[in-house]
Design a protein around this motif. Structure first.
Motif, PDB file in Angstrom:
ATOM      1  N   LEU A 119     -12.953 -75.786 -29.315  1.00 25.85           N
ATOM      2  CA  LEU A 119     -13.267 -74.377 -29.540  1.00 25.85           C
ATOM      3  C   LEU A 119     -13.335 -73.569 -28.253  1.00 25.85           C
ATOM      4  CD1 LEU A 119     -16.095 -74.782 -32.209  1.00 25.85           C
ATOM      5  CD2 LEU A 119     -13.666 -74.369 -32.616  1.00 25.85           C
ATOM      6  N   GLY A 120     -13.622 -74.242 -27.150  1.00 28.98           N
ATOM      7  CA  GLY A 120     -13.919 -73.555 -25.904  1.00 28.98           C
ATOM      8  C   GLY A 120     -15.417 -73.405 -25.754  1.00 28.98           C
ATOM      9  N   PRO A 121     -15.923 -73.424 -24.524  1.00 25.78           N
ATOM     10  CA  PRO A 121     -17.378 -73.380 -24.317  1.00 25.78           C
ATOM     11  C   PRO A 121     -18.027 -72.096 -24.796  1.00 25.78           C
ATOM     12  CG  PRO A 121     -16.197 -73.134 -22.234  1.00 25.78           C
ATOM     13  CD  PRO A 121     -15.175 -73.530 -23.259  1.00 25.78           C
ATOM     14  N   GLU A 122     -17.248 -71.028 -24.954  1.00 28.60           N
ATOM     15  CA  GLU A 122     -17.812 -69.745 -25.377  1.00 28.60           C
ATOM     16  C   GLU A 122     -18.113 -69.700 -26.870  1.00 28.60           C
ATOM     17  OE1 GLU A 122     -13.442 -69.524 -26.065  1.00 28.60           O
ATOM     18  OE2 GLU A 122     -14.724 -70.258 -24.447  1.00 28.60           O
ATOM     19  N   ARG A 123     -17.714 -70.736 -27.621  1.00 26.07           N
ATOM     20  CA  ARG A 123     -17.908 -70.729 -29.078  1.00 26.07           C
ATOM     21  C   ARG A 123     -18.909 -71.789 -29.547  1.00 26.07           C
ATOM     22  NH1 ARG A 123     -12.127 -70.848 -31.898  1.00 26.07           N
ATOM     23  NH2 ARG A 123     -13.485 -70.834 -33.754  1.00 26.07           N
ATOM     24  N   VAL A 124     -19.717 -72.326 -28.654  1.00 26.43           N
ATOM     25  CA  VAL A 124     -20.720 -73.333 -29.006  1.00 26.43           C
ATOM     26  C   VAL A 124     -22.082 -72.834 -28.546  1.00 26.43           C
ATOM     27  CG1 VAL A 124     -21.430 -75.735 -28.790  1.00 26.43           C
ATOM     28  CG2 VAL A 124     -18.988 -75.149 -28.737  1.00 26.43           C
ATOM     29  N   LEU A 125     -23.076 -72.833 -29.452  1.00 19.23           N
ATOM     30  CA  LEU A 125     -24.406 -72.293 -29.181  1.00 19.23           C
ATOM     31  C   LEU A 125     -25.464 -73.333 -29.527  1.00 19.23           C
ATOM     32  CD1 LEU A 125     -22.489 -69.790 -30.022  1.00 19.23           C
ATOM     33  CD2 LEU A 125     -24.620 -68.564 -30.392  1.00 19.23           C
ATOM     34  N   TYR A 126     -26.468 -73.438 -28.671  1.00 24.06           N
ATOM     35  CA  TYR A 126     -27.573 -74.350 -28.960  1.00 24.06           C
ATOM     36  C   TYR A 126     -28.412 -73.845 -30.126  1.00 24.06           C
ATOM     37  CZ  TYR A 126     -32.349 -76.052 -28.793  1.00 24.06           C
ATOM     38  OH  TYR A 126     -33.574 -76.548 -29.158  1.00 24.06           O
ATOM     39  N   GLY A 127     -28.679 -74.745 -31.085  1.00 23.63           N
ATOM     40  CA  GLY A 127     -29.607 -74.490 -32.181  1.00 23.63           C
ATOM     41  C   GLY A 127     -30.314 -75.784 -32.534  1.00 23.63           C
ATOM     42  N   SER A 128     -31.563 -75.689 -32.948  1.00 20.35           N
ATOM     43  CA  SER A 128     -32.356 -76.898 -33.193  1.00 20.35           C
ATOM     44  C   SER A 128     -32.583 -77.206 -34.664  1.00 20.35           C
ATOM     45  CB  SER A 128     -33.719 -76.758 -32.508  1.00 20.35           C
ATOM     46  OG  SER A 128     -34.481 -75.726 -33.123  1.00 20.35           O
ATOM     47  N   ASP A 129     -32.665 -76.178 -35.509  1.00 18.12           N
ATOM     48  CA  ASP A 129     -33.135 -76.306 -36.897  1.00 18.12           C
ATOM     49  C   ASP A 129     -34.615 -76.673 -36.944  1.00 18.12           C
ATOM     50  OD1 ASP A 129     -32.624 -75.836 -39.548  1.00 18.12           O
ATOM     51  OD2 ASP A 129     -31.346 -77.569 -39.869  1.00 18.12           O
ATOM     52  N   ALA A 130     -35.361 -76.331 -35.897  1.00 15.88           N
ATOM     53  CA  ALA A 130     -36.810 -76.546 -35.872  1.00 15.88           C
ATOM     54  C   ALA A 130     -37.478 -75.668 -36.940  1.00 15.88           C
ATOM     55  CB  ALA A 130     -37.358 -76.192 -34.487  1.00 15.88           C
ATOM     56  N   PRO A 131     -38.638 -76.103 -37.433  1.00 16.39           N
ATOM     57  CA  PRO A 131     -39.393 -77.290 -37.065  1.00 16.39           C
ATOM     58  C   PRO A 131     -38.978 -78.545 -37.820  1.00 16.39           C
ATOM     59  CG  PRO A 131     -40.668 -76.007 -38.613  1.00 16.39           C
ATOM     60  CD  PRO A 131     -39.407 -75.220 -38.350  1.00 16.39           C
ATOM     61  N   GLY A 132     -37.961 -78.450 -38.661  1.00 13.37           N
ATOM     62  CA  GLY A 132     -37.463 -79.643 -39.339  1.00 13.37           C
ATOM     63  C   GLY A 132     -36.879 -80.650 -38.366  1.00 13.37           C
ATOM     64  N   ARG A 133     -36.411 -80.164 -37.229  1.00 14.70           N
ATOM     65  CA  ARG A 133     -35.935 -81.007 -36.141  1.00 14.70           C
ATOM     66  C   ARG A 133     -36.700 -80.656 -34.872  1.00 14.70           C
ATOM     67  NH1 ARG A 133     -32.717 -85.322 -37.979  1.00 14.70           N
ATOM     68  NH2 ARG A 133     -31.805 -84.588 -39.933  1.00 14.70           N
ATOM     69  N   ASP A 134     -36.807 -81.595 -33.969  1.00 11.00           N
ATOM     70  CA  ASP A 134     -37.608 -81.422 -32.760  1.00 11.00           C
ATOM     71  C   ASP A 134     -36.809 -80.703 -31.678  1.00 11.00           C
ATOM     72  OD1 ASP A 134     -40.121 -82.474 -31.199  1.00 11.00           O
ATOM     73  OD2 ASP A 134     -38.393 -82.908 -29.924  1.00 11.00           O
ATOM     74  N   PHE A 135     -37.446 -79.731 -31.028  1.00 11.42           N
ATOM     75  CA  PHE A 135     -36.772 -78.997 -29.951  1.00 11.42           C
ATOM     76  C   PHE A 135     -36.234 -79.949 -28.879  1.00 11.42           C
ATOM     77  CE2 PHE A 135     -39.727 -75.582 -31.422  1.00 11.42           C
ATOM     78  CZ  PHE A 135     -38.787 -74.599 -31.687  1.00 11.42           C
ATOM     79  N   GLY A 136     -37.066 -80.876 -28.439  1.00 10.14           N
ATOM     80  CA  GLY A 136     -36.669 -81.757 -27.349  1.00 10.14           C
ATOM     81  C   GLY A 136     -35.482 -82.630 -27.694  1.00 10.14           C
ATOM     82  N   VAL A 137     -35.498 -83.203 -28.901  1.00 12.36           N
ATOM     83  CA  VAL A 137     -34.383 -84.057 -29.325  1.00 12.36           C
ATOM     84  C   VAL A 137     -33.097 -83.247 -29.412  1.00 12.36           C
ATOM     85  CG1 VAL A 137     -33.482 -85.445 -31.228  1.00 12.36           C
ATOM     86  CG2 VAL A 137     -35.873 -85.696 -30.528  1.00 12.36           C
ATOM     87  N   GLN A 138     -33.198 -82.049 -29.954  1.00 11.96           N
ATOM     88  CA  GLN A 138     -32.002 -81.234 -30.123  1.00 11.96           C
ATOM     89  C   GLN A 138     -31.479 -80.706 -28.784  1.00 11.96           C
ATOM     90  OE1 GLN A 138     -30.567 -81.318 -33.167  1.00 11.96           O
ATOM     91  NE2 GLN A 138     -32.290 -82.701 -33.508  1.00 11.96           N
ATOM     92  N   LEU A 139     -32.371 -80.439 -27.834  1.00 11.41           N
ATOM     93  CA  LEU A 139     -31.925 -80.085 -26.491  1.00 11.41           C
ATOM     94  C   LEU A 139     -31.293 -81.290 -25.797  1.00 11.41           C
ATOM     95  CD1 LEU A 139     -34.862 -77.820 -25.302  1.00 11.41           C
ATOM     96  CD2 LEU A 139     -32.454 -77.154 -25.394  1.00 11.41           C
ATOM     97  N   ALA A 140     -31.818 -82.480 -26.069  1.00  9.85           N
ATOM     98  CA  ALA A 140     -31.298 -83.676 -25.418  1.00  9.85           C
ATOM     99  C   ALA A 140     -29.834 -83.916 -25.780  1.00  9.85           C
ATOM    100  CB  ALA A 140     -32.146 -84.887 -25.798  1.00  9.85           C
ATOM    101  N   ARG A 141     -29.442 -83.558 -26.999  1.00 12.97           N
ATOM    102  CA  ARG A 141     -28.036 -83.753 -27.367  1.00 12.97           C
ATOM    103  C   ARG A 141     -27.123 -82.859 -26.530  1.00 12.97           C
ATOM    104  NH1 ARG A 141     -26.418 -82.725 -33.219  1.00 12.97           N
ATOM    105  NH2 ARG A 141     -28.568 -83.021 -33.821  1.00 12.97           N
ATOM    106  N   VAL A 142     -27.640 -81.698 -26.113  1.00 10.92           N
ATOM    107  CA  VAL A 142     -26.845 -80.804 -25.267  1.00 10.92           C
ATOM    108  C   VAL A 142     -26.836 -81.311 -23.834  1.00 10.92           C
ATOM    109  CG1 VAL A 142     -26.563 -78.437 -24.468  1.00 10.92           C
ATOM    110  CG2 VAL A 142     -27.404 -78.863 -26.788  1.00 10.92           C
ATOM    111  N   TYR A 143     -28.028 -81.621 -23.285  1.00 11.73           N
ATOM    112  CA  TYR A 143     -28.107 -82.123 -21.922  1.00 11.73           C
ATOM    113  C   TYR A 143     -27.353 -83.441 -21.757  1.00 11.73           C
ATOM    114  CZ  TYR A 143     -31.632 -78.682 -20.550  1.00 11.73           C
ATOM    115  OH  TYR A 143     -32.288 -77.518 -20.239  1.00 11.73           O
TER     116      TYR A 143
END
Length: 269
Positions: free
Chosen positions: A215-239
């Motif tokens: 897609l190109g980096p301009e078409r991907v956005l971080y989202g967590s679906d919190a609080p059903g999902r954990d912020f840290g875990v969902q950030l870890a997939r990006v990092y």
């Protein structure tokens, strides 16, 4: 090499939910608890929507939409970290348009949410999505490819691609990268008005890089679906995806601030 999380740029979470059903876990105020938890993870803004009175309501009534959007407004007014998305339903078009006028055209909200009342390929969505394009706000559209359990009105990425084709002037945020998978990324790749958020299921090795490559980096956005999902875990997939520093900055916040043009500017801590 991935950037050091300690040097992370502005983080905007484009996919968060809350509602009257949410129970507190730090204090007696669940809205404050969600905001505190987000800030601990480094999140500076959250696009949030409420999907019903008693939890996630697939076929909301007119009353459900009223209560949900009023509750979301309460969150927006309670803390600047919250940015509201209007919960809309193609089963109640006029009421949905009314909430969009009240909360976006005349209010502080920054976009709309469409869930599973009808699939995105259904023309009943057209007045709502058309008005979002007129207002210049993104449409967060739920999507998932399921082996079993797909709901009757639940969109697949192919449905989202059809919506994007019908509304080339609308910006559509397809939810749940991990729920859509590589097949879903390929479905929407031909439509530059579609971006994807990174939430959905457990982290999966390789899917982040695949989405960025296709897609190109301009078409991907971080989202967590919190609080059903954990912020840290969902950030870890990006990092953990090994993105270049400039791409990481775009995915974590830069793309969101460009696409959600009504979002308040970042405030230094």
């Amino acid at each position: 090499m991935a950037a050091d999380p300690a040097q992370a740029p502005d983080i905007v979470d484009v996919h968060v939910h809350h509602g009257p059903h949410l129970k507190p876990w730090l204090t007696d105020d669940p809205l404050a608890d969600l905001a505190t938890t987000a800030r601990r993870a480094g999140v500076s803004a959250m696009m949030t929507s409420v999907l019903g009175q008693q939890g996630y309501t697939a076929q909301p009534t007119v009353e459900d939409l009223q209560v949900a959007n009023d509750f979301c407004l309460r969150a927006v007014e309670s803390d600047p970290i919250y940015a509201g998305l209007v919960y809309t339903s193609p089963d109640h078009v006029e009421e949905s348009l009314g909430h969009m006028r009240r909360l976006i055209a005349e209010g502080p909200f920054v976009g709309i949410k469409l869930w599973v009342a009808r699939r995105a390929s259904d023309p009943a969505l057209d007045p709502i999505v058309g008005y979002a394009a007129e207002l210049g706000v993104p449409v967060l559209q739920h999507a998932w490819y399921k082996t079993v359990g797909q709901l009757p009105g639940e969109s697949t990425p192919a449905d989202v691609a059809d919506l994007a084709r019908r509304h080339p002037d609308a910006t559509i945020q397809m939810a749940h990268l991990s729920g859509c998978g590589e097949r879903g990324v390929l479905d929407v790749a031909p439509y530059p008005n579609v971006v994807v958020d990174t939430c959905g299921g457990d982290p999966e090795d390789g899917i982040m890089q695949f989405a960025v490559d296709v897609l190109g980096p301009e078409r991907v956005l971080y989202g967590s679906d919190a609080p059903g999902r954990d912020f840290g875990v969902q950030l870890a997939r990006v990092y953990g995806a090994g993105l270049a520093p400039d791409v990481l900055a775009a995915v974590l916040g830069g793309n969101a601030r460009r696409i959600y043009s009504r979002l308040a500017p970042a405030v230094a801590a």
